[in-house]
Design a protein around this motif. Structure first.
Motif, PDB file in Angstrom:
ATOM      1  N   TYR A  31       0.872  -1.267  -0.172  1.00 13.31           N
ATOM      2  CA  TYR A  31       0.008  -0.120   0.129  1.00 13.31           C
ATOM      3  C   TYR A  31       0.760   1.163   0.027  1.00 13.31           C
ATOM      4  N   GLU A  32       1.881   1.384   0.796  1.00 11.83           N
ATOM      5  CA  GLU A  32       2.781   2.514   0.771  1.00 11.83           C
ATOM      6  C   GLU A  32       3.487   2.816  -0.407  1.00 11.83           C
ATOM      7  N   GLN A  33       3.934   1.615  -1.116  1.00 13.17           N
ATOM      8  CA  GLN A  33       4.592   1.580  -2.412  1.00 13.17           C
ATOM      9  C   GLN A  33       3.897   1.839  -3.603  1.00 13.17           C
ATOM     10  N   GLU A  34       2.368   1.731  -3.324  1.00 13.70           N
ATOM     11  CA  GLU A  34       1.537   1.821  -4.673  1.00 13.70           C
ATOM     12  C   GLU A  34       1.426   0.716  -5.429  1.00 13.70           C
ATOM     13  N   HIS A  35       1.994  -0.272  -4.890  1.00 10.32           N
ATOM     14  CA  HIS A  35       1.845  -1.589  -5.730  1.00 10.32           C
ATOM     15  C   HIS A  35       0.228  -2.270  -5.627  1.00 10.32           C
ATOM     16  N   LYS A  36      -0.274  -1.673  -4.685  1.00 12.25           N
ATOM     17  CA  LYS A  36      -1.615  -1.958  -4.506  1.00 12.25           C
ATOM     18  C   LYS A  36      -2.260  -0.881  -3.982  1.00 12.25           C
ATOM     19  N   GLU A  37      -3.617  -0.562  -4.527  1.00 18.80           N
ATOM     20  CA  GLU A  37      -4.406   0.844  -4.021  1.00 18.80           C
ATOM     21  C   GLU A  37      -5.037   0.474  -2.752  1.00 18.80           C
ATOM     22  N   LEU A  38      -4.924   1.398  -1.876  1.00 13.50           N
ATOM     23  CA  LEU A  38      -5.381   1.172  -0.537  1.00 13.50           C
ATOM     24  C   LEU A  38      -7.036   1.404  -0.657  1.00 13.50           C
ATOM     25  N   ARG A  39      -7.256   2.353  -1.574  1.00 15.92           N
ATOM     26  CA  ARG A  39      -8.776   2.729  -1.664  1.00 15.92           C
ATOM     27  C   ARG A  39      -9.398   1.522  -2.080  1.00 15.92           C
ATOM     28  N   SER A  40      -8.859   0.429  -2.461  1.00 19.16           N
ATOM     29  CA  SER A  40      -9.568  -0.654  -2.986  1.00 19.16           C
ATOM     30  C   SER A  40      -9.586  -1.792  -2.308  1.00 19.16           C
ATOM     31  N   ALA A  41      -8.978  -1.570  -0.966  1.00 19.75           N
ATOM     32  CA  ALA A  41      -8.909  -2.548  -0.050  1.00 19.75           C
ATOM     33  C   ALA A  41     -10.193  -2.698   0.612  1.00 19.75           C
ATOM     34  N   LYS A  42     -10.551  -3.722   1.585  1.00 17.25           N
ATOM     35  CA  LYS A  42     -11.666  -3.875   2.398  1.00 17.25           C
ATOM     36  C   LYS A  42     -12.045  -2.585   3.183  1.00 17.25           C
ATOM     37  N   ALA A  43     -13.108  -2.009   3.417  1.00 19.31           N
ATOM     38  CA  ALA A  43     -13.400  -1.012   4.278  1.00 19.31           C
ATOM     39  C   ALA A  43     -12.955  -1.415   5.888  1.00 19.31           C
ATOM     40  N   GLU A  44     -13.049  -2.420   6.250  1.00 23.71           N
ATOM     41  CA  GLU A  44     -12.623  -2.862   7.604  1.00 23.71           C
ATOM     42  C   GLU A  44     -11.019  -2.859   7.693  1.00 23.71           C
ATOM     43  N   THR A  45     -10.204  -3.162   6.590  1.00 24.60           N
ATOM     44  CA  THR A  45      -8.918  -2.868   6.646  1.00 24.60           C
ATOM     45  C   THR A  45      -8.467  -1.453   6.826  1.00 24.60           C
ATOM     46  N   ILE A  46      -9.226  -0.509   5.940  1.00 23.39           N
ATOM     47  CA  ILE A  46      -8.810   0.945   6.093  1.00 23.39           C
ATOM     48  C   ILE A  46      -9.456   1.369   7.484  1.00 23.39           C
ATOM     49  N   LEU A  47     -10.458   0.916   7.966  1.00 28.38           N
ATOM     50  CA  LEU A  47     -10.851   1.526   9.488  1.00 28.38           C
ATOM     51  C   LEU A  47      -9.729   0.939  10.503  1.00 28.38           C
ATOM     52  N   ARG A  48      -9.122  -0.274  10.392  1.00 25.76           N
ATOM     53  CA  ARG A  48      -8.064  -0.556  11.311  1.00 25.76           C
ATOM     54  C   ARG A  48      -7.071   0.256  11.221  1.00 25.76           C
ATOM     55  N   LEU A  49      -6.703   0.518  10.038  1.00 25.54           N
ATOM     56  CA  LEU A  49      -5.375   1.575   9.752  1.00 25.54           C
ATOM     57  C   LEU A  49      -5.687   2.757  10.510  1.00 25.54           C
ATOM     58  N   ALA A  50      -6.722   3.386  10.156  1.00 28.62           N
ATOM     59  CA  ALA A  50      -7.184   4.736  10.482  1.00 28.62           C
ATOM     60  C   ALA A  50      -7.215   4.781  12.121  1.00 28.62           C
ATOM     61  N   GLU A  51      -7.984   3.707  12.785  1.00 29.54           N
ATOM     62  CA  GLU A  51      -8.068   3.674  14.229  1.00 29.54           C
ATOM     63  C   GLU A  51      -6.484   3.973  14.900  1.00 29.54           C
ATOM     64  N   ILE A  52      -5.573   3.009  14.400  1.00 27.49           N
ATOM     65  CA  ILE A  52      -4.356   2.988  15.029  1.00 27.49           C
ATOM     66  C   ILE A  52      -3.746   4.388  14.691  1.00 27.49           C
ATOM     67  N   LEU A  53      -3.730   4.946  13.435  1.00 24.80           N
ATOM     68  CA  LEU A  53      -2.992   6.343  13.007  1.00 24.80           C
ATOM     69  C   LEU A  53      -3.614   7.421  13.525  1.00 24.80           C
ATOM     70  N   ASP A  54      -4.806   7.267  14.042  1.00 22.38           N
ATOM     71  CA  ASP A  54      -5.651   8.404  14.842  1.00 22.38           C
ATOM     72  C   ASP A  54      -6.036   9.439  13.488  1.00 22.38           C
ATOM     73  N   CYS A  55      -6.388   8.996  12.666  1.00 19.58           N
ATOM     74  CA  CYS A  55      -6.881   9.593  11.475  1.00 19.58           C
ATOM     75  C   CYS A  55      -8.184   8.911  10.811  1.00 19.58           C
ATOM     76  N   SER A  56      -8.879   9.729   9.817  1.00 20.37           N
ATOM     77  CA  SER A  56     -10.030   9.010   9.383  1.00 20.37           C
ATOM     78  C   SER A  56      -9.675   8.438   8.112  1.00 20.37           C
ATOM     79  N   MET A  57     -10.574   7.637   7.960  1.00 14.26           N
ATOM     80  CA  MET A  57     -10.512   6.492   6.483  1.00 14.26           C
ATOM     81  C   MET A  57     -10.274   7.620   5.372  1.00 14.26           C
TER      82      MET A  57
END
Length: 497
Positions: A31-57
């Motif tokens: 995701y960081e190197q843009e080999h895969k699109e984070l926007r195409s990931a499951k909402a659950e995946t984006i939510l878990r990352l957002a919770e840990i990073l204290d940001c919004s999805m």
């Protein structure tokens, strides 16, 4: 797009984010190197990352590049939305520092030549705005002639807060960010001759250069301490090359009396195999005798908290040669051509700058193949590049091969089961090893007979933090990778499916 920026602002490593989120390290890397699109990931995946990073999805998948924003903007939801709505045009050149933040004028210098006038928010070390470009030719490679991209370049230049004990070190120094540490050290680096001079100052390059003056990188040495409880913080006002050293592993620079400079590189606790992997790679390239490489040697560093095994290597930069990472070269290529692959862009831009396209391609193919044999999964765009003449600004040659520590499953629990050797994910020109191999036109550029033998590899790895059984398995995998390279050289590509 913003996962890496938000993770680093939070001060956690990829590994920690993976452990806390339950998302695999490789996926986060992709995701960081843009080999895969984070926007195409499951909402659950984006939510878990957002919770840990204290940001919004929304922050994680926003089209706005957060590396171009200053801290005061990153903390304002309203400004984020406004920036996204306006698509962040060239207004960054004249914007302010944000309410309550004082800015001061500085000059970006290349040795003693003025490059650009900028406004800096000294408390955070943020490059807030660009006032004037004196010489567009001298801007860091890949930066547009109007200076667009300079703010992100400055942010990337700072040491990652995730390196060793850097987070705690900055706290002890009373500094808010790595960029503030970088500015305190006037932006000096051991990779090039750029630096920052406060407007009105009459200091010259010859008075500051780490290449001309001996130094003691006591801040870098702190990263090797076994814990951060007993950090010995040096007096303020000193300059340290550690302010611009990249990577998460502990690193420190050493100057010696004859003018030589050495980088000492450590490993995370319990991950000493990374150190041994660097020596393995150096020994392999020495036997191949094909392209220049960094000759890592074992080194014992003592920072007052006990001796630690590390590796050291002599700097390949200096007053006359500076390092341009592949990331900057590819970024420059994207300004010319948005259709070509990164692989082809790197070759093309090197050719435009005076290097032989054939030699550049041969180097890349050799690097891909030797990385494959060692299963080096981290050949990111900061881990290779070119050397540029600091006078003519022309490319002189490719930088020697370096940073092969993330090889041979150094971070893998060897008890987890069967490995799929034709489906290994990497951080490079392509997402998988087999995809990288498809870029190679001459698989015979690596001499099978001059690769390390099983016995030679075993002897080097014997001191690593692996059990005898694990080392035996690593040797078996290494022999299997050599067999696959032999098949590739014979034209058999069925195993790559």
């Amino acid at each position: 797009m913003n996962l890496k920026t938000l993770r680093e602002l939070k001060g956690i490593s990829r590994k920690e984010l993976a452990d806390r989120s339950g998302i695999s390290f490789r996926s986060i890397q992709d995701y960081e190197q843009e080999h895969k699109e984070l926007r195409s990931a499951k909402a659950e995946t984006i939510l878990r990352l957002a919770e840990i990073l204290d940001c919004s999805m929304e922050d994680l998948i926003s089209e706005v590049d957060f590396s171009e924003l200053k801290p005061s903007e990153l903390q304002s939801e309203e400004l984020r939305r406004s920036a996204e709505k306006e698509n962040r045009t060239a207004s960054w050149r004249t914007d302010g520092a944000g309410a309550g933040q004082e800015t001061k004028p500085w000059l970006l210098m290349h040795r003693d030549e003025r490059v650009a006038a900028v406004q800096m928010e000294e408390e955070t070390g943020t490059l807030v705005s660009l006032s004037h470009v004196y010489d567009a030719r001298l801007l860091p490679f890949g930066i547009r002639r109007d200076g667009r991209g300079l703010r992100a370049w400055w942010q990337r230049r700072a040491v990652p807060v995730t390196q060793g004990h850097m987070g705690r070190t900055l706290e002890h120094l009373g500094l808010l960010t790595p960029q503030a540490f970088l500015l305190q050290n006037q932006g000096l680096s051991m990779t090039d001759t750029y630096w920052m001079r406060a407007e009105g100052s009459d200091v010259h390059w010859s008075e500051l250069s780490f290449f001309q003056h001996d130094f003691e990188d006591s801040i870098g040495a702190q990263q090797f301490a076994r814990s951060d409880d007993g950090l010995s913080i040096p007096p303020t006002g000193l300059r340290f090359p550690s302010a611009s050293v990249q990577g998460d592993m502990p690193k420190a620079w050493i100057s010696v009396e004859d003018g030589k400079r050495f980088l000492v590189k450590g490993a995370a606790p319990g991950k000493t195999q990374q150190i041994f992997n660097e020596v393995v790679a150096a020994c392999m390239h020495a036997k191949q005798h094909r392209f220049p490489y960094v000759n890592y040697q074992f080194y014992t560093i003592d920072v007052g908290h006990g001796k630690q095994l590390s590796v050291s290597a002599e700097a390949f930069t200096g007053e006359a040669l500076e390092f341009i990472p592949a990331a900057d070269i590819i970024r420059a290529g994207r300004q010319q051509d948005s259709e070509r692959s990164d692989f082809e862009l790197f070759i093309e831009i090197c050719g435009q700058q005076g290097l032989s396209r054939e030699e550049v391609r041969a180097f890349l193919e050799y690097q891909i193949l030797t990385d494959f044999v060692l299963t080096n999964v981290d050949r990111n765009y900061g881990n290779f590049g070119v050397l540029r003449d600091t006078d003519t600004l022309r490319f002189v040659r490719l930088a020697p091969i370096f940073d092969s520590g993330s090889s041979m499953f150094y971070d893998l629990d060897m008890r987890q089961g069967t490995l799929e050797l034709n489906n290994i994910r990497v951080d490079s020109f392509a997402p998988r090893e087999t995809d990288l191999l498809r870029l190679v036109t001459n698989p015979g550029c690596v001499e099978l007979g001059d690769l390390l033998t099983r016995e030679e590899l075993g002897q080097i790895l014997s001191g690593a933090s692996r059990t005898p059984e694990e080392i035996k398995l690593l040797l078996t995998i290494y022999e299997r990778k050599k067999d696959l390279l032999f098949k590739l050289q014979k034209g058999d590509t069925h195993w790559m499916a």
